[in-house]
Design an enzyme around this catalytic site. Structure first.
Site, PDB file in Angstrom:
ATOM      1  CG  MET A   1     -16.807  11.450  -4.859  1.00  0.00           C
ATOM      2  SD  MET A   1     -18.237  12.571  -5.518  1.00  0.00           S
ATOM      3  CE  MET A   1     -19.605  11.163  -5.235  1.00  0.00           C
TER       4      MET A   1
ATOM      5  CG  ASP B   1      -5.024  -1.319   7.759  1.00  0.00           C
ATOM      6  OD1 ASP B   1      -5.767  -1.423   6.609  1.00  0.00           O
ATOM      7  OD2 ASP B   1      -4.576  -0.459   8.221  1.00  0.00           O
TER       8      ASP B   1
ATOM      9  CG  ASP C   1      -2.089  -0.903   1.274  1.00  0.00           C
ATOM     10  OD1 ASP C   1      -2.493  -0.924  -0.098  1.00  0.00           O
ATOM     11  OD2 ASP C   1      -2.262  -1.543   1.991  1.00  0.00           O
TER      12      ASP C   1
ATOM     13  CD  GLN D   1     -17.855  -0.267  -4.173  1.00  0.00           C
ATOM     14  OE1 GLN D   1     -17.970  -0.005  -2.818  1.00  0.00           O
ATOM     15  NE2 GLN D   1     -17.234  -1.291  -4.480  1.00  0.00           N
TER      16      GLN D   1
ATOM     17  CD  GLU E   1      -5.216  11.050   4.147  1.00  0.00           C
ATOM     18  OE1 GLU E   1      -5.924  10.770   5.121  1.00  0.00           O
ATOM     19  OE2 GLU E   1      -4.838  10.162   3.467  1.00  0.00           O
TER      20      GLU E   1
END
Lengths: 706, 596
Positions: A397, A532, A316, A394, A357
């Protein structure tokens, strides 16, 4: 991907249990005698043959001690038969000791774990109490600061810091909270602050701790496929040497030389691969143990073996290649939108976003003097006018429906799709900005309000130090690295290039990840990955080596075949090395064991045939032509044979440390590695016994007078 | 030693390589079903044969079905040959095909001979010119020379298919492979060879034996026969069973120094070519080169030792001052049992050529070699005929060793072993291990029986002759060599060990030594067919395996490091198995000045 793994870049190695700890040594000594039981030995064909040989020579000695003749002829003195018998027994004992030591180290770890499984009383949510051992799947328990968590489970409510040092060895407490990828808690760990409600997910006796104890103790140890194959090879070699030795008797008689049973058995034991036969299971146990000391729990020996074979590593990006947290550094508004307007929309859409973020966007927005319309921590409970839209893999957003407006932030394509669905159209500048940020290695997040794109948030990604070297390392090991990221192709390409990773999978969904693994496997490659989140579970299960982070969800921990207690994704590199070490150690000691035979022939055969076809004339009338093969110039036939057997036995304990530590793996390419190991263990295996046998003979012949 | 001698050896290696490369490419094409230049010539015949045999060449077989066809075919061949040899003069046989009216050899000798020719061993307790009619030689023995060679080759081809196979269990079609082997390989090569041999003086006739009057006034019977046709396949198929007793030392089998060189090439060319064919069929020619290099290094090593030892002479010869006598035309050394026209290099090279392969033809007397020189054929046999080896058998035995080397070496690079991308697991190791063990075990076991029993010791010439009972290193060498040679399906012998007592030519009043005949027969059959079954089973086990693409971490099997590893494994397995037995035979003799 969760960023909870950010601060785990450290090399925590569980304290190695010293080989010579007093109680381990005592226990190992007792075990090595206890394991003389033929029912135990039968599982190891090589050592079983040695044990039968020990019994026969002991009987021969007893016959001689009571004045009988040695079995099978010859005129060997009783002390010779006795010495051979003793050293044959010691050979078996040493082999048992190797295994006992390896098990002892695991057992010491298990004992520590077992102490944690103290009987705790669980407070049920309904107010009643229940013994921890009686908890069943689905029970809800409340754990408050200072209490031990009574069983494995998932946090369903609340947030708390938990001290997991008991299983991870890491003293800093970690955060566990309901929802998301940090919800799993392990029985036996201690809550250090706050209060959580835990739903128990394991039946009694099958907890993580129970499994861990069973694993490190070796109780569930089964032979791995490669171990079985090697065992067959060793059995085949044993078989051929049995025929060689059995036919030597008529050959000797034909030449007028009768060879005693004791000598034939000594020759047989010297020839069969006792060294590797003795150390094989210790090597396997030690491999598991080395994983444990790196804080990795391999759920099967098979998984450890497979990790040496890994061809492709899926890593990742976040937390492994980059420092996990991409931080917002700039708001870039579209034409006609003010920076403040963009900042406000970005902030609103990120208020429910608990990822680093998301938080960094809120922090950046504060610099524009924007404050949230409600206080921190209240958003999910009180504000009903705000409808939060969580991130999903999916839609890619997240956002909020607030005061009739739909605020969204997400990947460029997703946002464009969203506004087009609302009847809007993306401004032409958007694509340029997205591409620019991607090229610079950043992550662009587009922000939209209803049908309008307001602008772009610039998230900066920082690559961890030393990644390029690590990937070069992996490439030299013959392993291809693939970076998996949800970023768009441009961003991914930029980071892939900077970090030196071989390939990347951009805009990855769990489905794409699973498909990538399957595709690689169909090409015959072995795939390893870490994960994870619950959405990683299918891929973890599909991968040949699936390493679940201990901080991850219960689903992830169930799906993988290893659990990394440190939750450090770069650990995969070490895991692969441990797997390779295990296999190299097996191969090296097999080679060493077989190569040893050359010297043993030169010690034993001239001793056996010293008088064969003696001419009765010349300086040594009693010696036949074959005495010139005594190139080591060993004292007497008896001292030569005894020396060979002593060497054969002593080499086992001498190699126990190597078997437990493992032969070092060097990423220098297969051919160079093969050359190196052939030189050390092949050529070295031929030379070493010549020196060793000569030294032993010097002692027992020149000093002890044998 | 002489410069000419060394040059002969080097030149031989170079020409062999040059011939084997194109032949290997050709054979790879034949077995992958590609069109070759002979297809227009033999294509119709091939299709016709399938029709006669009722074979559908499209129907591929798994290893069990392949093995079944092979065994049934072999059994039928065995029975037919036994019938032919036992009825040599029973029915009406034209005079031309049995001019001397020879009777059949006894049942036990015939059992041994039939098993011997079936298994490509061509061990001969009998002398061709005093035992066999022309009919037996041509229709019986020569035909089996062809078929046994063909069977060896098809097993190797089937194993290669298993190794490279990507789908399912199929390893080819036995009948198709056999027909192609003979039609496109052995037959055309044999015709060419026979013509060349005849041009040099090898005879091909049905005459009755000639009677010559010698200078001392005695008469001598000179054997005749259709020799060239049998000689060709004897060498090409690494059979080695001579038409005449002295085999390739006889001027009618091997008349000139040129034929000597040519015959050596014939022996090695197909085994060497198959190695290159293997490389091509794996899709990586370097795989073939690596195995070829392994074989060539071991071959040249054996030749070097044999040549130096023979050129140097034995300790006993030194003691007698013989080594200083330079015999006309040779550089001194041990000329006992050697032909002047071949010299020491030509004899040493020939005998290494035929003992590394399962050929076993000889042009000099092995038992007259020096101790060390004589140890070379022993060592070659101890390496289980993998240095080029018999046609097909050499390659499939070598590939089993490769599998073993890959397993041990593969671990040492830190991966579970894989060979050409296929994982080697318990089943393959078990099968390959057994396949490798059978030959040495059979050899040791039979030698032990023969040396330990009085029935077995009867066959040793010295036992009958000497008062001491003949328990000498030479007696041991003869016995050990006999069963080692039969187990390896080689057929060469340290003369003196016999299973056939024949007072006069034509078998009247002759009798076999049942113990030696039967033990040898079973030794050959077991050591031939058991490894074949294991090799085919390995092919079956590998055929369906998934292929992992090679990476930097994969052990390569086509570089010098692997060649060294492979040589190490072969030498170590051979040495560890046979060192004790070799000590009591050739090594004792090599270390003593005493004559036995």
């Amino acid at each position: 991907m969760s960023a909870s793994t950010a601060n785990t870049e450290r090399q925590s190695e569980r304290q190695a249990v010293s080989l010579f700890q007093r109680d381990i040594v005592m226990r190992a000594l007792i075990d090595s005698v206890r394991k003389l039981d033929p029912r135990v030995q039968i599982h190891n064909p090589v050592m079983f043959v040695v044990e039968i040989g020990s019994v026969i020579t002991t009987i021969t000695w007893l016959i001689q001690a009571f004045g009988g003749k040695p079995l099978g002829g010859g005129h060997e003195p009783a002390w010779y038969t006795f010495t051979i018998a003793i050293w044959l027994w010691l050979t078996v004992v040493f082999a048992n000791m190797a295994e006992a030591f390896a098990e002892g180290r695991g057992r010491a770890q298990a004992d520590t774990l077992r102490n944690m499984r103290k009987e705790t009383v669980a407070k049920m949510r309904d107010g009643s109490t229940k013994a921890a051992s009686e908890l069943v799947k689905g029970d809800m328990v409340i754990v408050t600061a200072g209490e031990l968590i009574p069983g494995d489970g998932t946090v369903t409510k609340g947030i708390a810091t938990v001290d997991e040092s008991a299983i991870t060895g890491e003293s800093a407490p970690v955060i566990r909270e309901s929802g998301g990828d940090r919800s799993a808690v392990t029985g036996g760990t201690r809550v250090t602050s706050d209060e959580i409600v835990v739903e128990i997910t394991q039946e009694p006796g099958h907890s993580f701790l129970d499994r861990m104890i069973a694993l490190v103790e070796g109780a569930e140890r089964r032979k791995t496929p490669n171990e079985i194959a090697l065992n067959i090879l060793l059995a085949a070699l044993t078989l051929i040497f049995m025929i060689v030795v059995a036919t030597l008797r008529p050959f000797g008689l034909f030449a007028g030389t009768s060879i005693s049973e004791t000598t034939l058995i000594a020759l047989l034991v010297a020839l069969i691969p006792t060294t590797i036969g003795a150390l094989l299971s210790a090597i396997g146990i030690a491999g598991m143990d080395r994983m444990v000391r790196r804080n990795v729990l391999a759920l099967s020996g098979r998984a450890v073996e497979a990790s040496g074979d890994v061809d492709v590593l899926l890593l990742d990006k976040t937390g492994t290649i980059t420092i996990g947290n991409r931080l917002a550094s700039e708001f870039i508004p579209m034409p006609g939108v003010s920076e403040a307007e963009l900042a406000e929309a970005a902030q609103l859409s990120s208020l429910a976003d608990e990822t680093p973020e998301g938080r960094s966007i809120v922090v950046l927005a504060k610099r524009y003097g924007i404050r949230a319309p409600w206080g921190p921590g209240e958003h999910d409970l009180r504000n009903t006018e705000a409808q939060f839209v969580p991130f999903s893999a999916q839609t890619r957003m997240s956002g909020v429906d607030y005061q009739g407006q739909q605020l969204r932030k997400g990947a460029g394509d997703s946002i464009v799709g969203f506004i087009e669905g609302e009847g809007g159209q993306a401004p032409p500048e958007l694509r340029g900005q997205l591409d620019r940020i991607g090229r610079e290695g950043g992550t662009p997040l587009a922000v939209a309000r209803d049908s309008q794109v307001l602008g772009v948030i610039y998230l900066k990604d920082t690559i961890k130090e030393g990644m390029k070297v690590r990937f070069d390392h992996l490439r030299a090991m013959g392993i291809k690295t693939v970076m998996v990221t949800g970023d768009n192709r441009l961003t991914a390409a930029k980071i892939a290039e900077e970090s030196g990773v071989d390939d990347f999978l951009a805009e990855a969904t769990p489905e794409a990840k699973l498909a990538l693994i399957k595709e690689q496997q169909e090409g015959g490659r072995l795939v390893a990955m870490t994960g994870d989140g619950t959405n990683d579970a299918p891929a973890l299960a599909q991968a040949d080596v699936g390493v679940a982070m201990n901080t991850g969800t219960q689903a992830a921990r169930e799906a993988g075949n290893m659990v990394d207690l440190d939750s450090n994704p770069t650990k995969l590199i070490e895991i692969v090395e441990v797997g390779k070490q295990l296999l190299i150690t097996r191969g090296a000691l097999t080679t060493f064991s077989i190569a040893n035979d050359v010297a043993k022939y030169f010690a034993i055969l001239p001793a056996v045939f010293i008088a064969t076809y003696a001419t009765g004339v010349g300086p040594h009338p009693a010696q036949g032509p074959l005495h010139v093969l005594n190139i080591m110039n060993l004292g007497t036939p008896q001292s030569a044979i005894v020396s060979a057997i002593i060497f054969n036995a002593l080499v086992i304990p001498l190699l126990i440390p190597l078997a437990l530590r493992g032969v070092r793996y060097r990423p220098i390419g297969a051919s160079a590695l093969l050359r190196r190991n052939l030189l050390i263990y092949g050529l070295g295996g031929i030379v070493a016994p010549f020196i060793g046998i000569k030294l032993i003979d010097l002692i027992i012949h020149n000093v002890l007078g044998a | 030693m002489s410069l000419t001698g060394w040059l002969t050896i080097v030149l031989f290696a170079v020409i062999l390589t040059a011939l084997a490369l194109p032949l290997g490419r050709y054979m790879a094409k034949v077995y992958t079903g590609e069109r070759v230049f002979l297809t227009p010539l033999f294509g119709w015949l091939e299709r016709f044969l399938y029709k006669v045999l009722r074979v559908d060449p499209q129907r591929e077989q798994d290893w069990k079905s392949y093995a079944k066809s092979l065994l049934i075919f072999s059994l039928a061949g065995w029975l037919l040959l036994y019938l032919i040899l036992r009825t040599q003069n029973a029915f009406y046989v034209p005079h031309a095909l049995n001019p001397l009216g020879y009777h059949s050899a006894p049942w036990n000798v015939t059992f041994n001979t039939v098993s011997s020719f079936m298994t490509n061993t061509n061990w001969q307790y009998y002398s061709g010119e005093t035992t066999m009619s022309y009919l037996s030689q041509m229709i019986g023995l020569t035909v089996q020379n062809w078929l046994s060679a063909g069977i060896g080759i098809v097993v190797a081809v089937a194993l290669i298919r298993g190794i490279v196979g990507r789908s399912g269990k199929s390893i080819g079609n036995f009948w198709q492979d056999l027909v192609r082997t003979i039609l496109y390989g052995l037959a055309p090569l044999s015709v060419l060879t026979a013509i060349v041999l005849v041009s040099q003086g090898v005879i091909q006739n049905f005459s009755t034996y000639l009677t010559a009057h010698t200078l001392t006034g005695l008469t001598q019977s000179i054997a005749m026969g259709p020799i060239a046709s049998q000689e060709a396949i004897k060498l090409l198929g690494t059979n080695g069973g001579g038409f005449l007793n002295t085999n390739s030392a006889h001027p009618f089998e091997n008349p000139t120094a040129f034929t000597n060189f040519f015959e050596m090439l014939l022996v090695l060319v197909i085994p060497a070519a198959l190695v290159f064919a293997y490389g091509r069929m794996t899709g990586n020619r370097r795989q073939g080169y690596a195995i070829f290099a392994t074989m060539m290094v071991m071959f040249l090593g054996a030749v070097t030792v044999a040549y130096i030892a023979e050129a140097h002479g034995s300790p006993a010869q030194h003691a007698a001052g013989l080594h200083t006598h330079v015999i006309a035309g040779s550089g001194g050394g041990n000329m006992e049992g050697k032909e002047q026209r071949f010299g020491i290099a030509g004899s040493a090279l020939f005998d290494v050529v035929t003992t590394v392969t399962s050929c076993g033809a000889v042009n000099s007397a092995l038992e007259s070699f020096t101790g060390i020189g004589g140890a070379v054929p022993f060592a070659n046999l101890s390496a289980s005929e993998v240095i080029f080896g018999g046609v097909g058998t050499g390659l499939y035995s070598m590939l089993l060793y490769v599998l073993l080397a890959v397993f041990i070496g593969g671990l040492m690079v830190g991966r579970t072993p894989e060979w050409l991308g296929k994982k080697l697991e318990a089943r393959e190791i078990k099968l390959a291990g057994l396949g490798i063990l059978i030959t040495p075990l059979a050899a040791l076991f039979c030698t032990a029986l023969a040396t330990a029993s009085s029935a077995g010791r009867k066959s040793i010439a010295e036992v009958a002759l000497s008062k001491s009972g003949g328990n000498t290193p030479q007696g041991f060498s003869e016995t050990f060599y006999a069963y080692l040679s039969q187990a390896n399906n080689n057929g060469s012998a340290f003369a003196g060990y016999t299973g056939f007592i024949q007072p006069s030519a034509g078998n009247v009043g002759s009798h076999g030594i049942t113990f030696a005949d039967l033990l040898g027969g079973f030794d050959m059959l077991f050591a031939r067919y058991a490894p074949i079954l294991f090799a085919l089973a390995v092919a079956g086990a590998l055929a369906g395996k998934r292929v992992t693409p090679a990476g930097l971490g994969t052990m390569r099997t086509d570089n010098p490091t692997f060649v060294v590893l492979l040589i190490g494994v072969i030498v170590l397995v051979g040495a560890l198995t046979f060192f004790p037995a070799l000590l009591l035979g050739p090594i004792v003799q090599g270390l003593t000045g005493h004559l036995y």
